[in-house]
Design an enzyme around this catalytic site. Structure first.
Site, short mmCIF file in Angstrom:
data_model
loop_
_atom_site.label_atom_id
_atom_site.label_comp_id
_atom_site.label_asym_id
_atom_site.label_seq_id
_atom_site.Cartn_x
_atom_site.Cartn_y
_atom_site.Cartn_z
N LYS A 151 -91.15 74.84 -13.53
CA LYS A 151 -89.71 74.80 -13.23
C LYS A 151 -88.97 74.11 -14.36
O LYS A 151 -89.51 73.24 -15.06
CB LYS A 151 -89.41 74.10 -11.90
CG LYS A 151 -89.65 72.59 -11.86
CD LYS A 151 -88.46 71.74 -12.28
CE LYS A 151 -88.86 70.28 -12.43
NZ LYS A 151 -88.46 69.59 -13.60
N ASP A 153 -90.63 67.28 -6.31
CA ASP A 153 -90.50 68.64 -6.83
C ASP A 153 -91.40 69.64 -6.10
O ASP A 153 -91.34 70.84 -6.37
CB ASP A 153 -90.89 68.69 -8.32
CG ASP A 153 -89.90 67.96 -9.22
OD1 ASP A 153 -88.78 67.65 -8.76
OD2 ASP A 153 -90.26 67.71 -10.38
P1 ATP Z 1 -92.26 65.97 -12.97
O1 ATP Z 1 -91.17 66.56 -13.81
O2 ATP Z 1 -92.55 66.70 -11.69
O3 ATP Z 1 -92.22 64.49 -12.78
P2 ATP Z 1 -93.95 66.49 -15.22
O4 ATP Z 1 -93.83 67.95 -15.41
O5 ATP Z 1 -93.24 65.64 -16.21
O6 ATP Z 1 -93.59 66.12 -13.75
P3 ATP Z 1 -96.74 66.77 -14.59
O7 ATP Z 1 -97.30 67.78 -15.54
O8 ATP Z 1 -96.49 67.19 -13.20
O9 ATP Z 1 -95.45 66.09 -15.23
O10 ATP Z 1 -97.73 65.51 -14.62
C1 ATP Z 1 -97.35 64.22 -14.22
C2 ATP Z 1 -98.60 63.34 -14.10
O11 ATP Z 1 -99.37 63.80 -12.98
C3 ATP Z 1 -99.52 63.40 -15.31
O12 ATP Z 1 -99.52 62.15 -15.92
C4 ATP Z 1 -100.90 63.77 -14.77
O13 ATP Z 1 -101.88 62.86 -15.19
C5 ATP Z 1 -100.78 63.73 -13.26
N1 ATP Z 1 -101.41 64.91 -12.60
C6 ATP Z 1 -102.12 64.89 -11.48
N2 ATP Z 1 -102.52 66.12 -11.15
C7 ATP Z 1 -102.05 66.96 -12.05
C8 ATP Z 1 -102.12 68.37 -12.21
N3 ATP Z 1 -102.77 69.16 -11.37
N4 ATP Z 1 -101.48 68.89 -13.28
C9 ATP Z 1 -100.79 68.09 -14.12
N5 ATP Z 1 -100.72 66.76 -14.01
C10 ATP Z 1 -101.33 66.18 -12.98
#
Ligand code: ATP
Length: 296
Positions: free
Chosen positions: A11, A138
């Site tokens: 997203k 989210d």
């Molecule tokens: P958001 O914008 O929803 O806060 P983001 O896109 O910045 O998230 P994500 O890729 O969702 O970040 O990852 C956030 C944290 O979640 C990472 O530091 C990671 O270690 C942890 N995590 C746990 N499970 C997962 C997964 N299946 N995929 C990605 N990250 C994960």
């Protein structure tokens, strides 16, 4: 053996308005979520316990233990349904990690959808969404895909129509940004300002409904951008490069560090992605379209 597969999109936030901190520590938000055509895949087969194996280009950055959001989601669903069942999950990660693209939330939603089918639960959308909200702000949107206004912490959703497919370029960065850290920096930056209640302008929803990309370009906005730029000043170079290469507009996605650029059409998005990749201001640049749907 029965295997259920869910295909879950990344997203972006077309607008992210961050209000004051609430008494529960979360910020009140008003945002427009938009799912784009970059997908993780979550596959589930029956097993005694819930485990995960991660494959794909971002496997090395993703936890493969019980802290993985797909594992937490499957366990939360089993608890909610009072089941003792487990599932062996395989997550194929194409969505960069800690990139502001909600990849973890996508995997959590994928695990909920796949396990709901695998275990024959057929929970109504509202109950799945309640489990999703307990996992992260989210995650409810990640269950639905498409385009939606999110309020509250982002978990209260209202789908909004989009008049024509939109063409974007995602410029990724090396190394993630921690979402809590970005919010903390925003609070510091705004400590001496009065923070208004968050809102999504009606003009933005009108531009989306009519598919008017020029109007939309002028209205893209992210309150977290200031904080993401303070933590990662090099993102300013990425945003400048995209605009110089002809993007209609560019902003930081969510808590960053991915930058998103709106293009007039698919050809322009392809050319912009090539130009950005060659500019040396990002790790990779990918042309995608939205809104994207969740597939099961
Ligand atoms: P958001 O914008 O929803 O806060 P983001 O896109 O910045 O998230 P994500 O890729 O969702 O970040 O990852 C956030 C944290 O979640 C990472 O530091 C990671 O270690 C942890 N995590 C746990 N499970 C997962 C997964 N299946 N995929 C990605 N990250 C994960």
């Amino acid at each position: 053996m029965l295997q259920v597969i869910a295909r879950v999109p990344a997203k972006i936030n077309l607008m992210l308005s961050v209000g004051p901190v609430r008494s529960d520590g979360f910020h009140e938000l008003a945002t427009v979520f938009h799912a784009v055509s970059l997908y993780d895949e979550v596959a589930a087969v029956h097993a005694d316990a819930v485990t995960v194996h991660v494959t794909g280009p971002y496997a090395g950055h993703t936890p493969a233990d019980e802290s993985n959001l797909a594992v937490r989601a499957a366990r939360a669903l089993a608890r909610r349904a009072r089941l003792r069942s487990g599932a062996q999950l395989r997550v194929h990660k194409e969505i960069p990690v800690a990139a502001g693209l909600a990849g973890g939330s996508a995997d959590a939603a994928g695990a909920l959808l796949a396990c709901d089918r695998l275990w024959g639960l057929k929970l109504p959308e509202s109950r799945l969404s309640a489990v999703a909200a307990g996992l992260g702000s989210d995650v409810p949107f990640a269950l639905t895909g498409g385009t939606a206004v999110g309020t509250g912490r982002g978990e209260r959703l209202r789908p909004v129509p989009v008049g024509a497919p939109l063409h974007w370029v995602l410029a990724t960065a090396d190394g993630g940004l921690s979402t809590p850290e970005v919010y903390r920096r925003l609070d510091d930056l705004r400590s001496d300002r009065k923070v208004p209640a968050p809102a999504v302008p009606g003009e933005l929803l009108a531009a989306l409904a009519s598919g008017d990309v020029d109007a939309l370009a002028a209205l893209l906005h992210n309150d977290l951008q200031e904080a993401a730029l303070a933590l990662r000043p090099a993102l300013g170079d990425t945003l400048r490069a995209g605009r110089e290469l002809g993007a209609l507009a560019g902003i930081v996605s969510g808590s960053g560090p991915t930058c998103i650029f709106l293009a007039r059409d698919g050809m322009s998005a392809g050319a912009l992605a090539v130009g950005l990749a060659a500019s040396g201001t990002c790790a990779s640049a990918l042309a995608v379209t939205g809104p994207a749907a969740v597939g099961t």
